[in-house]
Design a protein around this motif. Structure first.
Motif, PDB file in Angstrom:
ATOM      1  N   GLY A  79       0.782  -1.227   0.000  1.00 58.41           N
ATOM      2  CA  GLY A  79       0.000   0.000   0.000  1.00 58.41           C
ATOM      3  C   GLY A  79       0.811   1.273   0.000  1.00 58.41           C
ATOM      4  N   ALA A  80       2.133   1.169  -0.114  1.00 58.05           N
ATOM      5  CA  ALA A  80       2.985   2.362  -0.107  1.00 58.05           C
ATOM      6  C   ALA A  80       3.263   2.809  -1.532  1.00 58.05           C
ATOM      7  N   ASP A  81       3.581   4.108  -1.690  1.00 56.89           N
ATOM      8  CA  ASP A  81       4.008   4.588  -2.998  1.00 56.89           C
ATOM      9  C   ASP A  81       5.377   4.001  -3.293  1.00 56.89           C
ATOM     10  N   TRP A  82       5.780   4.034  -4.558  1.00 53.15           N
ATOM     11  CA  TRP A  82       7.024   3.380  -4.948  1.00 53.15           C
ATOM     12  C   TRP A  82       8.213   3.903  -4.162  1.00 53.15           C
ATOM     13  N   LYS A  83       8.259   5.222  -3.938  1.00 52.51           N
ATOM     14  CA  LYS A  83       9.419   5.804  -3.253  1.00 52.51           C
ATOM     15  C   LYS A  83       9.504   5.329  -1.808  1.00 52.51           C
ATOM     16  N   GLY A  84       8.366   5.362  -1.118  1.00 48.87           N
ATOM     17  CA  GLY A  84       8.358   4.899   0.264  1.00 48.87           C
ATOM     18  C   GLY A  84       8.679   3.422   0.380  1.00 48.87           C
ATOM     19  N   ASP A 120      14.687  -8.561  -7.599  1.00 47.63           N
ATOM     20  CA  ASP A 120      13.471  -8.567  -8.395  1.00 47.63           C
ATOM     21  C   ASP A 120      12.385  -7.719  -7.740  1.00 47.63           C
ATOM     22  N   SER A 121      12.300  -7.800  -6.408  1.00 47.92           N
ATOM     23  CA  SER A 121      11.266  -7.023  -5.709  1.00 47.92           C
ATOM     24  C   SER A 121      11.528  -5.529  -5.832  1.00 47.92           C
ATOM     25  N   VAL A 122      12.798  -5.125  -5.754  1.00 40.42           N
ATOM     26  CA  VAL A 122      13.139  -3.704  -5.866  1.00 40.42           C
ATOM     27  C   VAL A 122      12.876  -3.214  -7.289  1.00 40.42           C
ATOM     28  N   ILE A 123      13.304  -3.985  -8.267  1.00 39.86           N
ATOM     29  CA  ILE A 123      13.036  -3.617  -9.659  1.00 39.86           C
ATOM     30  C   ILE A 123      11.533  -3.510  -9.891  1.00 39.86           C
ATOM     31  N   GLY A 124      10.788  -4.455  -9.329  1.00 42.00           N
ATOM     32  CA  GLY A 124       9.340  -4.445  -9.490  1.00 42.00           C
ATOM     33  C   GLY A 124       8.684  -3.200  -8.906  1.00 42.00           C
ATOM     34  N   THR A 134       6.290  -1.082 -11.333  1.00 40.41           N
ATOM     35  CA  THR A 134       4.881  -0.860 -11.004  1.00 40.41           C
ATOM     36  C   THR A 134       4.632   0.571 -10.555  1.00 40.41           C
ATOM     37  N   GLY A 135       5.714   1.304 -10.239  1.00 42.57           N
ATOM     38  CA  GLY A 135       5.584   2.707  -9.867  1.00 42.57           C
ATOM     39  C   GLY A 135       5.577   3.649 -11.057  1.00 42.57           C
ATOM     40  N   GLY A 136       5.574   3.084 -12.279  1.00 39.88           N
ATOM     41  CA  GLY A 136       5.470   3.911 -13.467  1.00 39.88           C
ATOM     42  C   GLY A 136       6.777   4.178 -14.182  1.00 39.88           C
ATOM     43  N   PHE A 137       7.840   3.492 -13.795  1.00 42.40           N
ATOM     44  CA  PHE A 137       9.133   3.678 -14.448  1.00 42.40           C
ATOM     45  C   PHE A 137       9.207   2.830 -15.709  1.00 42.40           C
ATOM     46  N   SER A 138       9.725   3.416 -16.778  1.00 44.11           N
ATOM     47  CA  SER A 138       9.939   2.654 -17.995  1.00 44.11           C
ATOM     48  C   SER A 138      11.052   1.645 -17.764  1.00 44.11           C
ATOM     49  N   LEU A 139      11.134   0.653 -18.629  1.00 50.70           N
ATOM     50  CA  LEU A 139      12.202  -0.330 -18.532  1.00 50.70           C
ATOM     51  C   LEU A 139      13.552   0.340 -18.721  1.00 50.70           C
ATOM     52  N   ASP A 140      13.627   1.298 -19.637  1.00 50.62           N
ATOM     53  CA  ASP A 140      14.858   2.039 -19.899  1.00 50.62           C
ATOM     54  C   ASP A 140      15.322   2.795 -18.650  1.00 50.62           C
TER      55      ASP A 140
END
Length: 236
Positions: free
Chosen positions: A78-83, A121-125, A129-135
């Motif tokens: 339930g946290a935003d990607w940054k948190g 994998d969890s950090v990349i995910g 899922t936070g809206g970052f492109s693969l690049d």
């Protein structure tokens, strides 16, 4: 001797028991002093008994890293990607600080274990899922580097020496040649025990740099940054 054998039978060896005993022993005597023989003595068994659970010292070290990794808190829900990323990395830092030898071991591994890969994998995910492109995620992971694991490597070893003067980055006789280094070095009260410099708060400096990175990542995401349109891409 019979009583000891009976106690060993009551608590049979398992891979988990071997690895956790190895972690505790490394915490106590240091990773350099750890050996299969000493571990066997700690467990009250013959060294050959260990090889039923770990094939060799390298497999033992990999398993020890996995035990440390298991101390990292699960991803925040339930946290935003940054948190979520911040919480995960700081939890990893707490785990590695609790076992000072672990950073050295993980940096010596030629390839990550499945447990380490699952953490990565969890950090990349979280970024994806936070809206970052693969690049952008690709470059973010490069920028984080070992900081993703809560580990940092300073350019110079600032561990204290026997002579307080030896702890200075610049010899006293060279002070006139490097005025800005000396100005900065003298701007803080110097305490012992910091890897980033005497007088520096390791945790503060780690979080300061981490927050700068996360804020920068967020700006790039909002701008729709792409390496194709960056100065690097234009120069190629």
């Amino acid at each position: 001797m019979a009583q000891q054998a009976k106690a060993v039978r009551r608590t049979p060896l398992s891979r988990d028991r071997v690895l956790r005993a190895a972690v505790a022993l490394a915490d106590d005597i240091g990773i350099e002093a750890l050996s299969m023989r000493k571990l066997a003595q700690e467990l009250g068994v013959v060294p050959m008994a260990l090889y039923k659970h770990v094939a060799n010292k390298e497999q033992l070290l990999d398993g020890m890293v996995d035990v440390v990794m298991s101390e990292i808190d699960p991803p925040a829900t339930g946290a935003d990607w940054k948190g979520a990323v911040r919480q995960r990395i700081l939890s990893a830092r707490r785990a590695f600080l609790g076992h000072p030898w672990a950073a050295q071991v993980i940096q010596s591994r030629s390839s990550p274990t499945p447990v380490v890969l699952a953490y990565m994998d969890s950090v990349i995910g979280m970024f994806r899922t936070g809206g970052f492109s693969l690049d952008l995620t690709h470059h973010v992971m490069h920028a984080l580097g070992s900081r993703m694991m809560g580990i940092t490597q300073e350019l110079f070893d600032a561990s204290p020496g026997p002579d307080p003067q030896s702890r200075s980055a610049v010899p006293r006789e060279g002070a006139g040649e490097f005025p800005y280094v000396m100005e900065l070095a003298g701007a803080v009260a110097h305490d012992e025990g910091s890897v980033v410099g005497q007088g520096c708060d390791d945790q503060f400096e780690f979080e300061f740099a981490l927050d700068l990175l996360l804020d920068g990542f967020e700006r790039l995401r909002e701008q729709g940054w792409s390496s194709v349109g960056s100065s690097r891409g234009k120069g190629q």
